[in-house]
Design an enzyme around this catalytic site. Structure first.
Site, mmCIF file in Angstrom:
data_model
loop_
_atom_site.group_PDB
_atom_site.id
_atom_site.type_symbol
_atom_site.label_atom_id
_atom_site.label_comp_id
_atom_site.label_asym_id
_atom_site.label_seq_id
_atom_site.Cartn_x
_atom_site.Cartn_y
_atom_site.Cartn_z
ATOM 1 N N CYS A 249 0.795 -1.235 0.000
ATOM 2 C CA CYS A 249 0.000 0.000 0.000
ATOM 3 C C CYS A 249 0.831 1.290 0.000
ATOM 4 C CB CYS A 249 -0.965 0.032 1.177
ATOM 5 S SG CYS A 249 -1.571 -1.559 1.694
ATOM 6 N N ARG B 98 5.911 -11.765 5.395
ATOM 7 C CA ARG B 98 5.398 -11.535 6.742
ATOM 8 C C ARG B 98 5.803 -12.688 7.648
ATOM 9 N NH1 ARG B 98 -0.834 -9.868 5.301
ATOM 10 N NH2 ARG B 98 -0.298 -8.195 3.842
ATOM 11 N N GLN C 161 0.593 -10.920 -3.266
ATOM 12 C CA GLN C 161 -0.784 -10.456 -3.129
ATOM 13 C C GLN C 161 -1.274 -9.941 -4.468
ATOM 14 O OE1 GLN C 161 -0.341 -7.378 -0.073
ATOM 15 N NE2 GLN C 161 -2.004 -8.435 0.980
ATOM 16 N N ASP D 142 -3.012 -7.207 -5.410
ATOM 17 C CA ASP D 142 -3.365 -6.008 -4.676
ATOM 18 C C ASP D 142 -3.917 -4.951 -5.619
ATOM 19 O OD1 ASP D 142 -3.532 -4.679 -2.332
ATOM 20 O OD2 ASP D 142 -1.378 -4.592 -1.972
ATOM 21 N N HIS E 239 -5.479 -0.703 -5.311
ATOM 22 C CA HIS E 239 -5.926 0.436 -4.516
ATOM 23 C C HIS E 239 -6.727 1.362 -5.413
ATOM 24 C CE1 HIS E 239 -2.539 -1.111 -2.143
ATOM 25 N NE2 HIS E 239 -3.334 -0.815 -1.137
ATOM 26 N N LYS F 86 -15.281 -2.826 5.840
ATOM 27 C CA LYS F 86 -14.879 -3.693 4.734
ATOM 28 C C LYS F 86 -15.921 -4.759 4.441
ATOM 29 C CE LYS F 86 -12.430 -6.840 7.782
ATOM 30 N NZ LYS F 86 -11.336 -7.774 7.969
ATOM 31 N N HIS G 84 -8.612 -0.620 -0.413
ATOM 32 C CA HIS G 84 -7.727 -1.738 -0.766
ATOM 33 C C HIS G 84 -8.631 -2.842 -1.274
ATOM 34 C CE1 HIS G 84 -4.649 -0.333 2.215
ATOM 35 N NE2 HIS G 84 -5.720 0.017 2.862
HETATM 36 ZN ZN LIG Z 1 -3.459 -1.953 0.484
#
Ligand SMILES: [Zn+2]
Ligand SMILES: [Zn+2]
Length: 640
Positions: free
Chosen positions: A332, A361, A379, A381, A383, A467, A513
């Protein structure tokens, strides 16, 4: 729906237990009752009837009821073990997500034959229908009792309990330290099975003794147990770790380090196909692809807040020219920096960045599991950054895209949670009431306009925004964590993100996200189990295997393979000096969608004899006809 009964002082007899009261007032409920709940506390059916008020009946279908049931069966197993092996030392025996276990310290190894004997003894104890009684005693007395019985693990547990009085449960001559509750009698246990034995360190500490852990499970009826065992067997055959090895898709080798994945050529090809599809569909929908690095200055993670609230999951630091860097756990902040690389106007919005971004992670080694829990993963991902006026449409589109994507991979059954703020505790959340209002409204409207059933979960939102979480149900009815659409009022403010509005003033944009697949690794693990390794033709690493009947057709077999490749299909020819039967059998085990058998007749007529993985023998087809049919199948991803 749980049953709640009203207890009144009128129908109460002296010294009455819950069971006694049910026998008299609601005999039809008694059979189904596993435990009871009053004033938020779970109670034994043998407990005194609580004061007037609501008494909730806890059944097996209730998660806590299931735990009581399984846990009672773990006591029963311990009772059987100690009656067969009086020197076995008892550790702990909790209910777990699926069934129960009990840890024993015994010089004797629990062989399959021994497990059968334990099961037989358990059945005998069920037949004797022993009452299960709760006993309370001073802690010191319990310690003395277990010392005399040479049960050091129980003594150690007791010494750590701060209370002066402890509870134990007795059935026949067996007694176990336990908070309870339990079933009222051993005869209440229906069908059970001891499933496996594994080694486990006392308290998970490798410096303490290694114990033997017996796993088991129990159900009220034999039918339920049989169904569980059937699904378990099927799931074991479909285990993505096993199929990953058999189909040569990926590995997670020890030498490499925990939770790090190697994608072998066939798995890498499937991944490439998933990623290409993903990219193409994003570009169609106005997303922009970006790429970002794997490390960043610690300063960036301070601004983003990750170093304060996510530090334990981050690797590093590493030092470059005296400056501290960290390995990225999320993409992000990088996307935010791309946004901030120039001044944005409302005319530039919405902006939708997407990336297949690899992150790292920390996960404890104990929880690592195949592709499902790993330390390095990619990921998918995205945005979305936009104005409040645009957010409704953006969220709708994102949801539409999510459902399209899940459908493409054969998932049709979802559970959807809408996680929002709690009622009273607004102070602990980032963002203004206005922002939360707009965000929640856009999420709700998107779900409702698409007719998606969802569960609203107040208090379940993370601190930086509401979310939508989508869980997928796979072909074996198991639930997997799936896509999320998550608002973020934290990063927009921490990074001071802005755009110039139509009014010429600076405003804070909204940011969402969005992950469709979650991580490519976990998605692949789930997908392999969902399909049982039999990928649909558009994803299969090898789509057709050409099998010549004798070596006279080797040239023709290779011609067929080349033709398929020229047409963009993935084919192999099996030219080994093996029997046709064996080659077909192996291609079936590799779950290849089509086998093309070629003999003299096929060669002369430029045809192939098609055997489909699903549907068997389809007879001879002109090669061109087969190619067109498979191309159409691939283009429709099998959903024509
Ligand atoms: Zn994000
Ligand atoms: Zn217990």
């Amino acid at each position: 729906m749980s049953i709640v009964l009203e207890v009144s002082d009128r129908d109460r007899a002296p010294n009455q237990t819950i069971e006694g009261w049910l026998t008299r007032t609601h005999p039809e409920v008694l059979e189904r009752a596993v435990a009871a709940r009053a004033a938020g506390r779970l109670l034994d059916l043998t407990a005194p009837l609580p004061a007037a008020g609501g008494l909730e009946i806890v059944e097996f279908s209730d998660e806590q009821g299931r735990e009581v049931y399984d846990h009672s069966t773990s006591h029963l197993m311990a009772q059987a073990v100690t009656s067969l092996l009086p020197n076995a030392k008892l550790a702990i025996g909790p209910a777990i997500a699926e069934g129960f276990y009990y840890d024993f310290d015994s010089v004797e190894t629990f062989t399959p034959e021994r497990l059968e004997e334990i099961e037989a003894t358990m059945r005998e104890l069920i037949g004797r229908d022993l009452p299960i009684e709760r006993v309370e005693m001073p802690r010191a007395q319990a310690i003395e009792m277990y010392r005399d019985a040479n049960q050091p693990y129980k003594v150690e547990l007791l010494e750590e309990i701060p209370d002066g009085t402890v509870s134990l449960y007795r059935q026949g001559d067996f007694v176990d330290l336990c908070r309870g509750p339990h079933l009222p009698r051993t005869g209440r246990i229906g069908a059970f099975k001891l499933l496996s034995v594994a080694g486990a360190y006392w308290r998970g500490d490798e410096k303490r003794p290694m114990l033997q852990r017996i796993y088991g499970i129990a159900f009220p009826t034999q039918g339920q147990l049989d169904e569980f065992l059937r699904l378990r067997e099927q799931a074991a055959l479909r285990d993505h770790r096993r199929l990953g090895r058999e189909l040569d898709l990926y590995s997670v080798p020890e030498e490499l380090g925990g939770g790090l994945v190697l994608w072998h050529p066939k798995g890498a090809l499937v991944r490439y196909l998933i990623e290409e599809f993903w990219r193409r569909e994003h570009l169609k929908r106005g997303y922009q692809l970006v790429f970002t690095p794997h490390i960043a200055r610690a300063r960036l993670w301070e601004i983003s807040g990750h170093l304060s609230f996510y530090k334990d999951s981050m690797y590093g630091p590493l030092t470059i020219e005296d400056e501290e860097y960290r390995i990225k756990p999320m993409n992000c902040p990088f996307h935010v920096l791309i946004y901030k690389s120039r001044l944005r106007s409302y005319r530039d919005l919405p902006i939708r960045y997407c990336e297949l971004g690899t992150v790292y992670r920390y996960e404890r080694s104990g929880v690592l599991h195949g592709l499902l829990r790993v330390r390095g993963f990619t990921q998918d991902d995205a945005h979305i950054i936009c104005t409040p006026e645009q957010i409704g449409e953006e969220v709708k589109q994102a949801l539409e895209f999510t459902l399209f994507m899940m459908n493409a991979f054969g998932y049709q059954d979802f559970e959807v949670d809408l996680s929002v703020r709690g009622e009273a505790d607004h102070a602990k959340y980032m963002g203004t009431d206005d922002e939360w209002g707009i965000a929640e409204r856009s999420l709700t409207e998107a779900l409702e306009s698409r007719g998606v059933a969802y569960k609203r979960a107040p208090g379940e939102a993370v601190f930086y925004g509401p979310k939508i979480d989508i869980k997928l149900r796979d072909s074996m009815r198991r639930v997997w964590q799936g896509p999320t659409i998550q608002f973020d009022f934290n990063l927009t403010s921490r990074f001071n993100m802005e755009y110039v509005g139509a009014d010429g003033a600076r405003h804070t944009p909204l940011m969402v996200h969005r992950a469709l697949l979650g991580s490519i690794e976990r998605f692949m693990g789930g997908l392999v189990e969902h399909y049982g390794g039999a990928f649909p033709t558009w994803l299969a690493p090898v789509q057709a295997m050409v099998v010549p009947i004798t070596d006279r057709q080797h040239d023709y077999a290779q011609q067929v393979k080349r033709r398929l490749e020229e047409e963009g299909l993935r084919a192999e020819a099996d030219l080994r000096n093996e029997s046709m039967r064996l080659k077909i059998r192996e291609a079936q085990l590799q779950k290849i969608p089509y086998m093309l058998v070629v003999g003299d007749r096929e060669q002369a007529s430029e045809t192939v004899a098609v055997r489909a993985r699903a549907g068997g023998d389809q007879g001879a087809q002109a090669l061109d006809q087969f190619i067109e049919a498979v191309k159409a199948e691939v283009a429709s991803r099998g959903q024509a």
